[in-house]
Enzyme design. Structure first.
Site, PDB file in Angstrom:
ATOM      1  N   ASP A  13       0.589  -0.866  -0.385  1.00  0.00           N
ATOM      2  CA  ASP A  13      -0.208   0.373  -0.039  1.00  0.00           C
ATOM      3  C   ASP A  13       1.124   1.355   0.274  1.00  0.00           C
ATOM      4  O   ASP A  13       0.673   2.216   0.425  1.00  0.00           O
ATOM      5  CB  ASP A  13      -0.647  -0.338   1.315  1.00  0.00           C
ATOM      6  CG  ASP A  13      -1.803  -1.123   1.123  1.00  0.00           C
ATOM      7  OD1 ASP A  13      -2.256  -1.685   0.049  1.00  0.00           O
ATOM      8  OD2 ASP A  13      -2.334  -1.422   2.261  1.00  0.00           O
ATOM      9  N   LYS A  16       2.438   2.152  -5.367  1.00  0.00           N
ATOM     10  CA  LYS A  16       3.366   1.681  -6.522  1.00  0.00           C
ATOM     11  C   LYS A  16       2.491   1.707  -7.288  1.00  0.00           C
ATOM     12  O   LYS A  16       2.904   1.543  -8.600  1.00  0.00           O
ATOM     13  CB  LYS A  16       3.448  -0.163  -6.095  1.00  0.00           C
ATOM     14  CG  LYS A  16       4.141  -0.384  -4.781  1.00  0.00           C
ATOM     15  CD  LYS A  16       4.434  -1.658  -4.718  1.00  0.00           C
ATOM     16  CE  LYS A  16       3.754  -2.631  -4.452  1.00  0.00           C
ATOM     17  NZ  LYS A  16       2.673  -2.137  -3.481  1.00  0.00           N
ATOM     18  N   GLY A  40      -4.090  -4.190  -4.876  1.00  0.00           N
ATOM     19  CA  GLY A  40      -5.279  -3.101  -5.199  1.00  0.00           C
ATOM     20  C   GLY A  40      -4.266  -1.917  -5.689  1.00  0.00           C
ATOM     21  O   GLY A  40      -3.735  -1.416  -4.444  1.00  0.00           O
ATOM     22  N   HIS A  41      -4.490  -1.758  -7.038  1.00  0.00           N
ATOM     23  CA  HIS A  41      -3.358  -0.649  -7.763  1.00  0.00           C
ATOM     24  C   HIS A  41      -4.253   0.377  -8.154  1.00  0.00           C
ATOM     25  O   HIS A  41      -4.343  -0.055  -9.227  1.00  0.00           O
ATOM     26  CB  HIS A  41      -1.964  -1.446  -8.392  1.00  0.00           C
ATOM     27  CG  HIS A  41      -1.276  -2.057  -7.486  1.00  0.00           C
ATOM     28  ND1 HIS A  41       0.524  -3.036  -8.512  1.00  0.00           N
ATOM     29  CD2 HIS A  41      -0.558  -2.536  -6.849  1.00  0.00           C
ATOM     30  CE1 HIS A  41       0.428  -3.534  -8.010  1.00  0.00           C
ATOM     31  NE2 HIS A  41      -0.076  -3.178  -6.599  1.00  0.00           N
ATOM     32  N   GLN A 221       2.440  -5.996  -3.196  1.00  0.00           N
ATOM     33  CA  GLN A 221       2.852  -6.224  -1.367  1.00  0.00           C
ATOM     34  C   GLN A 221       3.875  -5.384  -1.693  1.00  0.00           C
ATOM     35  O   GLN A 221       4.085  -4.340  -2.478  1.00  0.00           O
ATOM     36  CB  GLN A 221       1.980  -6.969  -1.069  1.00  0.00           C
ATOM     37  CG  GLN A 221       1.541  -8.119  -1.318  1.00  0.00           C
ATOM     38  CD  GLN A 221       0.816  -9.139  -2.818  1.00  0.00           C
ATOM     39  OE1 GLN A 221       1.213  -9.582  -2.821  1.00  0.00           O
ATOM     40  NE2 GLN A 221      -0.088  -8.275  -2.812  1.00  0.00           N
TER      41      GLN A 221
HETATM   42  P1  IMP Z   1      -3.147 -12.860   1.596  1.00  0.00           P
HETATM   43  O1  IMP Z   1      -2.058 -12.102   0.172  1.00  0.00           O
HETATM   44  O2  IMP Z   1      -4.441 -12.173   1.271  1.00  0.00           O
HETATM   45  O3  IMP Z   1      -2.791 -14.374   1.827  1.00  0.00           O
HETATM   46  O4  IMP Z   1      -2.947 -11.488   2.958  1.00  0.00           O
HETATM   47  C1  IMP Z   1      -1.667 -12.005   3.459  1.00  0.00           C
HETATM   48  C2  IMP Z   1      -1.540 -10.717   4.263  1.00  0.00           C
HETATM   49  O5  IMP Z   1      -1.128  -9.789   3.255  1.00  0.00           O
HETATM   50  C3  IMP Z   1      -2.612  -9.682   5.023  1.00  0.00           C
HETATM   51  O6  IMP Z   1      -1.482  -9.616   5.514  1.00  0.00           O
HETATM   52  C4  IMP Z   1      -2.740  -8.895   3.860  1.00  0.00           C
HETATM   53  O7  IMP Z   1      -3.800  -8.132   5.007  1.00  0.00           O
HETATM   54  C5  IMP Z   1      -1.548  -8.733   3.730  1.00  0.00           C
HETATM   55  N1  IMP Z   1      -1.465  -8.042   2.427  1.00  0.00           N
HETATM   56  C6  IMP Z   1      -1.771  -8.879   1.120  1.00  0.00           C
HETATM   57  N2  IMP Z   1      -1.990  -7.987  -0.098  1.00  0.00           N
HETATM   58  C7  IMP Z   1      -1.976  -7.196   0.523  1.00  0.00           C
HETATM   59  C8  IMP Z   1      -1.582  -6.171  -0.458  1.00  0.00           C
HETATM   60  O8  IMP Z   1      -1.620  -5.487  -1.459  1.00  0.00           O
HETATM   61  N3  IMP Z   1      -1.114  -4.500   0.589  1.00  0.00           N
HETATM   62  C9  IMP Z   1      -0.856  -4.819   1.373  1.00  0.00           C
HETATM   63  N4  IMP Z   1      -1.340  -5.917   1.800  1.00  0.00           N
HETATM   64  C10 IMP Z   1      -1.627  -7.102   1.312  1.00  0.00           C
END
Ligand code: IMP
Length: 420
Positions: A13, A16, A40-41, A221
């Site tokens: 977040d 990017k 979520g870009h 991420q």
């Molecule tokens: P998952 O990728 O949905 O399995 O989530 C695993 C962890 O990564 C959680 O804490 C999510 O909130 C975090 N996470 C996954 N994708 C993002 C992102 O794009 N931005 C911020 N945190 C993320």
């Protein structure tokens, strides 16, 4: 021809999408190499907001093309949704995108599994429930479905039958998705993608194309959510670092630049250690000013001060050659800004965590800097210089608002200040 990667230097977040979008005009190809619809870009174009979960962040009117690499896990439903939004505003835009046939798919049962496993965890990770962990788990345990199966229905049906047998014996009637549901879902989304005229290609076919042209590799991420080196188990299930470009057949040695994107403060969504986290009014103020709510899930983000040990760790882990700072304007008007310079780890003072373990036990040690009125204030420049000295990497660009054009090089910022 230039190859550059842009990765998140914190817990995701960092902005990017906007940064990739800013650079996208300078590159022929924008390649996403990892993650899935958990990302979520957000990009703004002509006053409209577009949130891409799947698609690389290319500028709608640019000549660049987008590639979805094999390291991703593809949520075809989301992909169709995003392409439909773009098509209605920019007809024909779907044909600018190519997908690697080797990529694995997120299937409806993965989302169910994500829910089931999270609800059973004593300490939930706080996943996005987009089926990311289960899809990558299936890939590794060799129960995944690759995109190319969609073009061989006999093979697809056989694979689904075998995989369903294993899944139903593991989950029993907790799992409501059947193999027929998955097959139907896949055929439906395949037909929709065909109508949209998206392209299919493998990284083998694309290898020479990419090598002979300019490519921007868009990370998802952030380094601290990386499966191997992030704050495990509170991480995502893929590589969030520049070395993820290997899934597109590249080595980090082929990258001319690796930009790490960082916020002027720190945020995190989901559970897990966060040494510089703040609470109460101060946190609420930054959360509101920075609109710190997840682009994918809408969850309020946890908020904290800038964490230099974490950034030094990100620099080493991901080989950052430059930095882009975002959301500096959010801190405008604060009297004092706190910055964590070191961690105390079990009685030892460290400037850089030795391993991801340190994040779990770290006690932050802070310095306090003067705040700034706006990003043209000299104190803001001092903040940038301080970060550069402390991390040992230059901040080359500054983003001071959500729109793509609200970004400038540090040199321009200095010039503007001198001309004031
Ligand atoms: P998952 O990728 O949905 O399995 O989530 C695993 C962890 O990564 C959680 O804490 C999510 O909130 C975090 N996470 C996954 N994708 C993002 C992102 O794009 N931005 C911020 N945190 C993320």
């Amino acid at each position: 021809m230039k190859k550059m990667s842009i990765v998140g230097a914190q817990w995701g977040d960092e902005g990017k999408g906007k940064v990739v979008n800013y650079f996208s005009d300078r590159f022929e190809w924008i390649v996403r190499f990892s993650g899935g619809a958990n990302a979520g870009h957000t990009i703004y174009y002509k006053g409209k907001k577009y949130v891409n979960h799947m698609l690389p962040s290319i500028m709608p009117n640019s000549k660049s093309k987008g590639f979805l690499g094999a390291g991703m896990v593809l949520d075809l439903e989301k992909l169709v949704e995003e392409l439909n939004v773009l098509e209605s505003d920019f007809p024909g835009m779907s044909s600018k995108f190519y997908i690697d046939l080797e990529a694995f798919l997120v299937l409806p049962w993965h989302k169910e599994e994500d829910e089931i496993i999270e609800s059973m965890r004593k300490k939930p990770i706080g996943t996005t429930k987009r089926g990311i962990g289960p899809a990558y788990t299936d890939k590794v345990s060799r129960e995944g479905i690759k995109l190319y199966y969609l073009f061989d229905e006999k093979m697809l049906k056989e694979r689904l039958k075998d995989i369903y047998y294993l899944k139903s014996s593991q989950y029993g009637n907790k799992l409501t998705t059947s193999k027929e549901d998955v097959f139907e879902y896949l055929m439906k989304t395949k037909n929709e993608l065909e109508k949209l005229k998206i392209n299919y290609a493998s990284a083998v076919e694309m290898g020479n194309v990419f090598r002979s042209t300019s490519v921007l590799f868009e990370g998802a991420q952030g380094v601290l959510l990386d499966l191997d080196f992030g704050t495990y188990p509170f991480v995502t299930s893929s590589s969030c670092m520049a070395h993820g470009v290997s899934s597109v057949g590249f080595s980090t040695f082929e990258l001319d630049e690796v930009y790490g994107v960082l916020k002027a403060y720190t945020t995190r969504v989901g559970s897990g250690p966060f040494p510089t986290e703040i609470f109460g009014e101060e946190a609420d103020k930054i959360r509101e000013l920075g609109k710190e709510y997840g682009a994918t899930t809408g969850r309020p983000r946890r908020v904290g001060w800038l964490d230099l040990p974490a950034l030094r760790y990100a620099k080493i882990r991901s080989g950052l050659t430059g930095l882009v700072i975002t959301k500096a304007d959010v801190l405008n008007g604060l009297d004092k800004i706190k910055v964590c310079t070191h961690y105390e780890v079990n009685g030892k003072i460290k400037d850089t965590p030795s391993s991801s373990y340190d994040f779990f036990v770290a006690k932050p040690i802070y310095d306090e800097l003067k705040g700034w009125k706006d990003t043209n204030d000299i104190n803001f420049l001092k903040y940038l210089s301080y970060i550069e000295e402390q991390i040992g990497v230059d901040i080359d660009y500054i983003s001071y608002g959500p729109k793509t054009e609200e970004m400038c090089s540090k040199n321009n910022l200095i010039l503007n200040m001198e001309n004031k």
